[in-house]
Design a protein around this motif. Structure first.
Motif, short mmCIF file in Angstrom:
data_model
loop_
_atom_site.label_atom_id
_atom_site.label_comp_id
_atom_site.label_asym_id
_atom_site.label_seq_id
_atom_site.Cartn_x
_atom_site.Cartn_y
_atom_site.Cartn_z
N ILE A 104 0.83 -1.22 0.00
CA ILE A 104 0.00 0.00 0.00
C ILE A 104 0.85 1.26 0.00
O ILE A 104 0.33 2.37 0.04
CB ILE A 104 -0.98 0.05 1.21
N ARG A 117 -0.13 3.91 -2.38
CA ARG A 117 -1.59 4.12 -2.40
C ARG A 117 -2.23 3.59 -3.67
O ARG A 117 -2.75 4.35 -4.50
CB ARG A 117 -1.90 5.61 -2.25
N LEU A 140 -5.75 -3.50 -4.40
CA LEU A 140 -4.81 -4.37 -3.70
C LEU A 140 -5.22 -5.81 -3.97
O LEU A 140 -6.36 -6.20 -3.73
CB LEU A 140 -4.86 -4.09 -2.19
N LEU A 193 -8.11 -1.42 5.93
CA LEU A 193 -7.35 -0.58 5.00
C LEU A 193 -8.20 -0.23 3.78
O LEU A 193 -8.19 0.88 3.27
CB LEU A 193 -6.06 -1.26 4.57
N ARG A 194 -8.96 -1.21 3.33
CA ARG A 194 -9.85 -0.98 2.19
C ARG A 194 -10.88 0.09 2.55
O ARG A 194 -11.09 1.04 1.80
CB ARG A 194 -10.59 -2.27 1.82
N SER A 231 -9.14 3.63 3.00
CA SER A 231 -8.47 4.27 1.86
C SER A 231 -9.35 4.30 0.62
O SER A 231 -9.08 5.05 -0.30
CB SER A 231 -7.20 3.50 1.52
#
Ligand SMILES: Nc1ncnc2c1ncn2[C@@H]1O[C@H](COP(=O)(O)OP(=O)(O)O)[C@@H](O)[C@H]1O
Ligand SMILES: [Mg+2]
Length: 232
Positions: free
Chosen positions: A171, A174, A178, A202-203, A206
Motif C-alpha cells: 500500500i 496508495r 490491492l 485498510l480498504r 483508503s
C-alpha cells in the motif's frame, strides 16, 4: 455499484509453457471491481488464481504470458502501452500481497530498506522522506515501535508481522487495487483473522478495491465481498 470500475478485465487468457506446448492456465476471465469494493476470487488449487493475480500486477514469471484479454486500470487500457509506462502504471495502481511473506521479502535487506525501496521505485522522494513515510506505514498496518522495526531483518519477525510488512509495502504507493493472493495460508488461525481484518480496514479507510484470492470460501468470514469463481 454504480461507480466506474477501477479494474476491469475481459477475456483474460494466460498461457504457460508445458510439455504439450503452450496451454491456457487462465481461460477467459472477466471481472470488474469498483473503488472500495472487495471481490473474492475463489477456486481450487491449480485453477489459475495466482497466475491471474500476477498477470494483473504485471509480475508473470518466465514461461507464462498474457495471451489475450483486455485490462483497464483506472480507466486506462494497458494494451499497447510501452513496457516502462506499463510497469509504472501497475506499480502505482496495483499492490500485491503474496501467500508466503518470507519468500516475498528479501532476507538480506532490513525492513526499512525494503519499504524505502518500494516507495522510491515509484515516486521521487528523498530517502529521509521515504523513511518517515515507512514509519507511518508501519503504524497503518498496526505495527508498533516502527523505528526499531525498520532496522530488523525479515527472519527476526513472526509470520504475521512479516505479512503486515508486505501489506505495508503493497500500500506504500496508495494503489487503487490491492490484490491479496491467499494472504493467510501460511499463518496460524488466530493471525489469519487479524490479517483479514487489517485488509478490510485498510480498504474501508483508503477506498482502494480489494481482490481477495482464496481456495477456501470459509475464510472470508467477516469480510463483505462479492464472490467470483475461477476455473471450470
Ligand atoms: N511459471 C509457470 N510455468 C508453467 N506452468 C505454470 C507456471 N505457474 C503456474 N503454472 C501452472 O498453471 C496452473 C495454474 O497455476 P496457479 O495460477 O498457480 O494456480 P492457483 O493459484 O489457482 O493454485 C497450474 O497448473 C500450474 O502448474
Ligand atoms: Mg495460488
Amino acid at each position: 455499484m454504480n461507480a466506474a470500475p477501477v479494474l476491469s478485465v475481459r477475456d483474460l487468457k494466460v498461457g504457460v509453457r508445458s510439455a504439450r506446448g503452450e496451454v491456457d492456465a487462465v481461460r477467459g476471465l472477466d471481472l470488474d471491481v469498483a473503488r472500495g469494493e472487495t471481490l473474492a476470487l475463489v477456486g481450487e488449487s491449480g485453477c489459475g488464481k495466482s497466475l491471474t493475480a500476477l498477470a494483473l500486477a504485471g509480475l508473470l514469471p518466465d514461461g507464462a504470458r498474457i495471451r489475450s484479454g483486455r485490462i483497464v486500470l483506472g480507466g486506462v487500457s494497458i494494451e499497447g502501452l510501452p513496457e516502462r509506462r506499463l510497469r509504472r502504471l501497475r506499480g502505482q495502481r496495483v499492490g500485491m500481497v503474496f501467500q508466503d511473506p518470507m519468500a516475498a521479502l528479501n532476507p538480506v535487506l532490513t525492513i526499512g530498506e525494503q519499504i524505502v525501496e518500494a516507495i522510491r521505485a515509484h515516486r521521487s522522494v528523498s530517502r529521509a522522506q521515504a523513511r518517515s513515510e515507512a514509519e507511518s506505514l508501519l503504524a497503518r498496518v498496526r505495527l508498533r515501535e516502527g523505528a526499531q522495526l525498520l532496522q530488523a531483518f525479515p527472519h527476526q519477525l513472526s509470520g504475521g508481522m512479516r505479512q503486515r510488512i508486505l501489506i505495508a509495502i503493497a500500500i506504500a504507493n496508495r494503489p487503487d487495487v490491492l490484490i491479496a493472493d491467499e494472504p493467510t495460508t501460511a499463518l496460524d488461525a488466530t493471525v489469519q483473522a487479524e490479517i483479514l481484518a487489517l485488509l478490510d480496514e485498510l480498504r474501508r479507510d483508503s477506498g482502494m478495491a480489494l481482490v481477495l484470492i482464496t481456495h477456501d470460501l470459509g475464510l472470508d468470514g467477516g469480510v463483505e465481498c462479492r464472490g467470483w469463481f475461477v476455473g471450470d
